[in-house]
Design a protein around this motif. Structure first.
Motif, PDB file in Angstrom:
ATOM      1  N   ARG A 183       0.620  -1.069  -0.193  1.00 17.18           N
ATOM      2  CA  ARG A 183      -0.327  -0.365  -0.284  1.00 17.18           C
ATOM      3  C   ARG A 183       1.259   1.435  -0.042  1.00 17.18           C
ATOM      4  NH1 ARG A 183      -2.222  -1.090   5.961  1.00 17.18           N
ATOM      5  NH2 ARG A 183      -2.043  -3.759   5.209  1.00 17.18           N
ATOM      6  N   GLY A 184       2.361   1.120   0.436  1.00 26.22           N
ATOM      7  CA  GLY A 184       2.689   2.476   0.653  1.00 26.22           C
ATOM      8  C   GLY A 184       3.273   2.527  -0.398  1.00 26.22           C
ATOM      9  N   LEU A 185       3.897   1.215  -1.350  1.00 29.02           N
ATOM     10  CA  LEU A 185       4.537   1.663  -2.885  1.00 29.02           C
ATOM     11  C   LEU A 185       3.080   1.933  -3.650  1.00 29.02           C
ATOM     12  CD1 LEU A 185       6.588  -1.639  -2.836  1.00 29.02           C
ATOM     13  CD2 LEU A 185       7.385   0.472  -2.751  1.00 29.02           C
ATOM     14  N   ILE A 186       2.456   1.642  -4.029  1.00 28.82           N
ATOM     15  CA  ILE A 186       1.251   2.263  -4.135  1.00 28.82           C
ATOM     16  C   ILE A 186       1.299   4.250  -4.038  1.00 28.82           C
ATOM     17  CG2 ILE A 186      -1.250   2.540  -5.539  1.00 28.82           C
ATOM     18  CD1 ILE A 186      -0.969  -0.756  -4.353  1.00 28.82           C
ATOM     19  N   SER A 187       1.404   4.145  -3.257  1.00 34.12           N
ATOM     20  CA  SER A 187       1.487   5.851  -2.795  1.00 34.12           C
ATOM     21  C   SER A 187       2.213   5.942  -3.078  1.00 34.12           C
ATOM     22  CB  SER A 187       1.394   5.823  -1.199  1.00 34.12           C
ATOM     23  OG  SER A 187      -0.437   5.485  -0.706  1.00 34.12           O
ATOM     24  N   TRP A 188       3.697   5.738  -3.110  1.00 30.46           N
ATOM     25  CA  TRP A 188       4.715   6.487  -3.904  1.00 30.46           C
ATOM     26  C   TRP A 188       4.722   6.044  -5.278  1.00 30.46           C
ATOM     27  CZ3 TRP A 188       8.535   3.768  -7.543  1.00 30.46           C
ATOM     28  CH2 TRP A 188       9.600   5.098  -7.534  1.00 30.46           C
ATOM     29  N   LEU A 189       4.145   5.881  -6.172  1.00 27.57           N
ATOM     30  CA  LEU A 189       3.780   6.120  -7.612  1.00 27.57           C
ATOM     31  C   LEU A 189       2.948   6.847  -7.425  1.00 27.57           C
ATOM     32  CD1 LEU A 189       3.295   1.854  -8.499  1.00 27.57           C
ATOM     33  CD2 LEU A 189       5.229   2.869  -8.349  1.00 27.57           C
ATOM     34  N   GLY A 190       2.423   7.551  -7.428  1.00 28.18           N
ATOM     35  CA  GLY A 190       1.487   8.764  -7.576  1.00 28.18           C
ATOM     36  C   GLY A 190       0.388   8.011  -8.169  1.00 28.18           C
ATOM     37  N   PHE A 191      -0.065   9.057  -9.223  1.00 28.74           N
ATOM     38  CA  PHE A 191      -0.834   8.620  -9.785  1.00 28.74           C
ATOM     39  C   PHE A 191      -2.569   9.549  -9.206  1.00 28.74           C
ATOM     40  CE2 PHE A 191       1.383   5.487 -11.555  1.00 28.74           C
ATOM     41  CZ  PHE A 191       1.395   5.523 -12.979  1.00 28.74           C
ATOM     42  N   LYS A 192      -3.743   9.535  -9.735  1.00 24.35           N
ATOM     43  CA  LYS A 192      -4.780   9.912  -9.117  1.00 24.35           C
ATOM     44  C   LYS A 192      -5.681   9.331  -8.127  1.00 24.35           C
ATOM     45  CE  LYS A 192      -9.040  12.574 -10.939  1.00 24.35           C
ATOM     46  NZ  LYS A 192      -9.422  12.788 -11.738  1.00 24.35           N
ATOM     47  N   GLN A 193      -5.808   9.395  -6.933  1.00 23.92           N
ATOM     48  CA  GLN A 193      -6.360   8.243  -6.483  1.00 23.92           C
ATOM     49  C   GLN A 193      -7.374   8.895  -5.548  1.00 23.92           C
ATOM     50  OE1 GLN A 193      -3.905   6.771  -2.672  1.00 23.92           O
ATOM     51  NE2 GLN A 193      -2.156   7.893  -3.507  1.00 23.92           N
ATOM     52  N   ILE A 194      -8.397   8.065  -4.780  1.00 22.60           N
ATOM     53  CA  ILE A 194      -9.778   8.627  -4.111  1.00 22.60           C
ATOM     54  C   ILE A 194     -10.047   7.317  -3.294  1.00 22.60           C
ATOM     55  CG2 ILE A 194     -11.024   7.961  -5.465  1.00 22.60           C
ATOM     56  CD1 ILE A 194     -12.653  10.411  -4.635  1.00 22.60           C
ATOM     57  N   GLY A 195     -10.506   7.409  -1.784  1.00 17.83           N
ATOM     58  CA  GLY A 195     -10.928   6.763  -1.085  1.00 17.83           C
ATOM     59  C   GLY A 195     -12.055   6.551  -1.060  1.00 17.83           C
ATOM     60  N   VAL A 196     -12.419   5.437  -0.397  1.00 19.67           N
ATOM     61  CA  VAL A 196     -14.035   4.604  -0.341  1.00 19.67           C
ATOM     62  C   VAL A 196     -14.221   4.685   0.560  1.00 19.67           C
ATOM     63  CG1 VAL A 196     -16.165   3.422  -1.744  1.00 19.67           C
ATOM     64  CG2 VAL A 196     -14.198   4.304  -2.903  1.00 19.67           C
ATOM     65  N   GLN A 197     -14.851   4.465   2.131  1.00 17.84           N
ATOM     66  CA  GLN A 197     -14.847   4.323   3.052  1.00 17.84           C
ATOM     67  C   GLN A 197     -16.151   3.077   2.965  1.00 17.84           C
ATOM     68  OE1 GLN A 197     -16.387   7.915   5.411  1.00 17.84           O
ATOM     69  NE2 GLN A 197     -13.750   8.133   6.358  1.00 17.84           N
ATOM     70  N   PHE A 198     -15.944   2.553   4.337  1.00 18.63           N
ATOM     71  CA  PHE A 198     -16.841   1.585   5.019  1.00 18.63           C
ATOM     72  C   PHE A 198     -16.499   0.750   5.735  1.00 18.63           C
ATOM     73  CE2 PHE A 198     -13.281  -0.606   3.786  1.00 18.63           C
ATOM     74  CZ  PHE A 198     -12.735  -1.616   4.595  1.00 18.63           C
ATOM     75  N   ILE A 199     -17.322  -0.089   6.304  1.00 18.89           N
ATOM     76  CA  ILE A 199     -17.154  -0.608   7.595  1.00 18.89           C
ATOM     77  C   ILE A 199     -16.823  -1.846   7.565  1.00 18.89           C
ATOM     78  CG2 ILE A 199     -18.653  -1.253   9.674  1.00 18.89           C
ATOM     79  CD1 ILE A 199     -20.790   0.712   8.981  1.00 18.89           C
ATOM     80  N   ARG A 200     -15.996  -2.604   8.330  1.00 27.58           N
ATOM     81  CA  ARG A 200     -15.241  -3.453   8.554  1.00 27.58           C
ATOM     82  C   ARG A 200     -15.771  -4.240   8.885  1.00 27.58           C
ATOM     83  NH1 ARG A 200      -9.230  -5.067   9.432  1.00 27.58           N
ATOM     84  NH2 ARG A 200      -8.056  -6.497   7.053  1.00 27.58           N
ATOM     85  N   GLU A 201     -15.504  -5.559   8.595  1.00 33.01           N
ATOM     86  CA  GLU A 201     -16.336  -6.317   9.239  1.00 33.01           C
ATOM     87  C   GLU A 201     -16.020  -7.082  10.018  1.00 33.01           C
ATOM     88  OE1 GLU A 201     -20.060  -6.494   9.365  1.00 33.01           O
ATOM     89  OE2 GLU A 201     -20.206  -4.763   7.316  1.00 33.01           O
ATOM     90  N   GLU A 202     -16.487  -7.972  10.989  1.00 33.64           N
ATOM     91  CA  GLU A 202     -15.703  -9.131  11.290  1.00 33.64           C
ATOM     92  C   GLU A 202     -15.565 -10.132  10.990  1.00 33.64           C
ATOM     93  OE1 GLU A 202     -16.972 -10.780  15.587  1.00 33.64           O
ATOM     94  OE2 GLU A 202     -18.536  -8.747  15.347  1.00 33.64           O
TER      95      GLU A 202
END
Length: 312
Positions: A183-202
């Motif tokens: 996940r850090g490597l993908i952020s390091w690459l750059g590119f246009k990114q956005i988050g999608v919020q969700f509830i993490r289940e058990e």
């Protein structure tokens, strides 16, 4: 879904997931069939010791959209993700764990954002069910500490659950480092990114594959891969302690020469020696972590070894 071009590749790392893999397949198939577009699901068996491989191969035999990769041994979660990405062919690649804590239905929201032009769409946890207070607290502290220590923007409260464009996946293949924090490597690459919020289940079933020891190792990989600040902290700590020690030495000499004061005895001396020796060992340990990673890179071994492939 007659188009031969694969639009989506779903990468699912597996490690001792015999209790959940059938349900994971069922949920993923339902979600991806609803898109009306061609897709593949790549299950990557990371050296499981239970019946995970047997069950997954049976699924692969029944469904031509399922592909199966099995490592020769356990290489780790991040390298299982890497192998899935390396062998994917979709225009978009989604990474999701098999435990169903990350709901497959969120993939549809990620696809919407991808079609809007975003090249990285990461899942951001708005709430975490079924996790202890300690794990939630340490995760919150870690993500924010990591973000403050690095020069790149790594989104907080995110895992590996994300969709990336083909161009991002191809760029990631050019980054061959071994102690991977994907996940850090993908952020390091750059590119246009956005988050999608969700509830993490058990977890649907089974036990977590990240106990405290693995969490610490994972955090160490993340910090050492993207920050030199621990080395700087070691240097600053050594410098400050050296200055304090020098000032204290002058004080002791003056006290001995010009006063009748008595220099402290063995107890204080031993306490100081233990303290400084502990600091030195800590600094050596930090340096050793970085040197060990240099050693791993210098060996040039393959990231992983595939023992078996089906469906390709």
């Amino acid at each position: 879904m007659t188009d031969k071009v694969i639009q989506y590749s779903i990468v699912v790392p597996l490690y001792n997931e015999e209790l959940v893999v059938k349900e994971t397949y069922k949920r993923l198939k339902s979600v991806m069939d609803s898109t009306g577009e061609n897709y593949e699901i790549i299950f990557v068996n990371d050296g499981s010791r239970d019946k995970t491989a047997v069950i997954t191969k049976e699924i692969c035999d029944r469904d031509k959209k399922i592909k199966f990769i099995s490592f020769s041994r356990n290489f780790g979660h991040q390298l299982a993700i890497t192998a899935g990405m390396d062998n994917s062919s979709g225009n978009a690649v989604v990474v999701i764990d098999a435990d169903l804590q990350d709901p497959p239905e969120v993939i549809l929201k990620m696809i919407e954002k991808w079609k809007e032009g975003y090249e990285v769409v990461y899942g951001q946890r708005a709430k975490r069910k079924g996790e202890t207070f300690f794990k939630k607290l340490t995760a919150r502290i870690f993500y924010r500490m990591l973000n403050s220590m690095t020069d790149i923007d790594i989104p907080v409260d995110t895992g590996d659950f994300r969709l990336i464009d083909r161009k991002v996946c191809d760029a990631l293949k050019t980054v061959p480092e071994r102690n991977r924090y994907v996940r850090g490597l993908i952020s390091w690459l750059g590119f246009k990114q956005i988050g999608v919020q969700f509830i993490r289940e058990e977890r649907f079933a089974g036990e977590t594959k990240y106990p405290l020891k693995k969490m610490v190792e994972f955090a160490t990989d993340a910090i050492t891969s993207f920050s030199y600040k621990p080395l700087k902290l070691a240097m600053y700590s050594g410098s400050i302690i050296s200055i304090i020690s020098f000032v204290y030495l002058i004080f002791v000499i003056i006290q001995k020469l010009f006063t009748n004061g008595i220099v402290a005895g063995w107890t204080s001396l031993v306490a100081l020696m233990l303290f400084f020796n502990g600091v030195i060992l800590m600094i050596l340990g930090i340096m050793g972590e970085y040197i060990g990673r240099i050693y791993d890179e210098a060996k040039g071994r393959p990231l992983y070894i595939i023992g078996e492939k089906k469906g390709f």
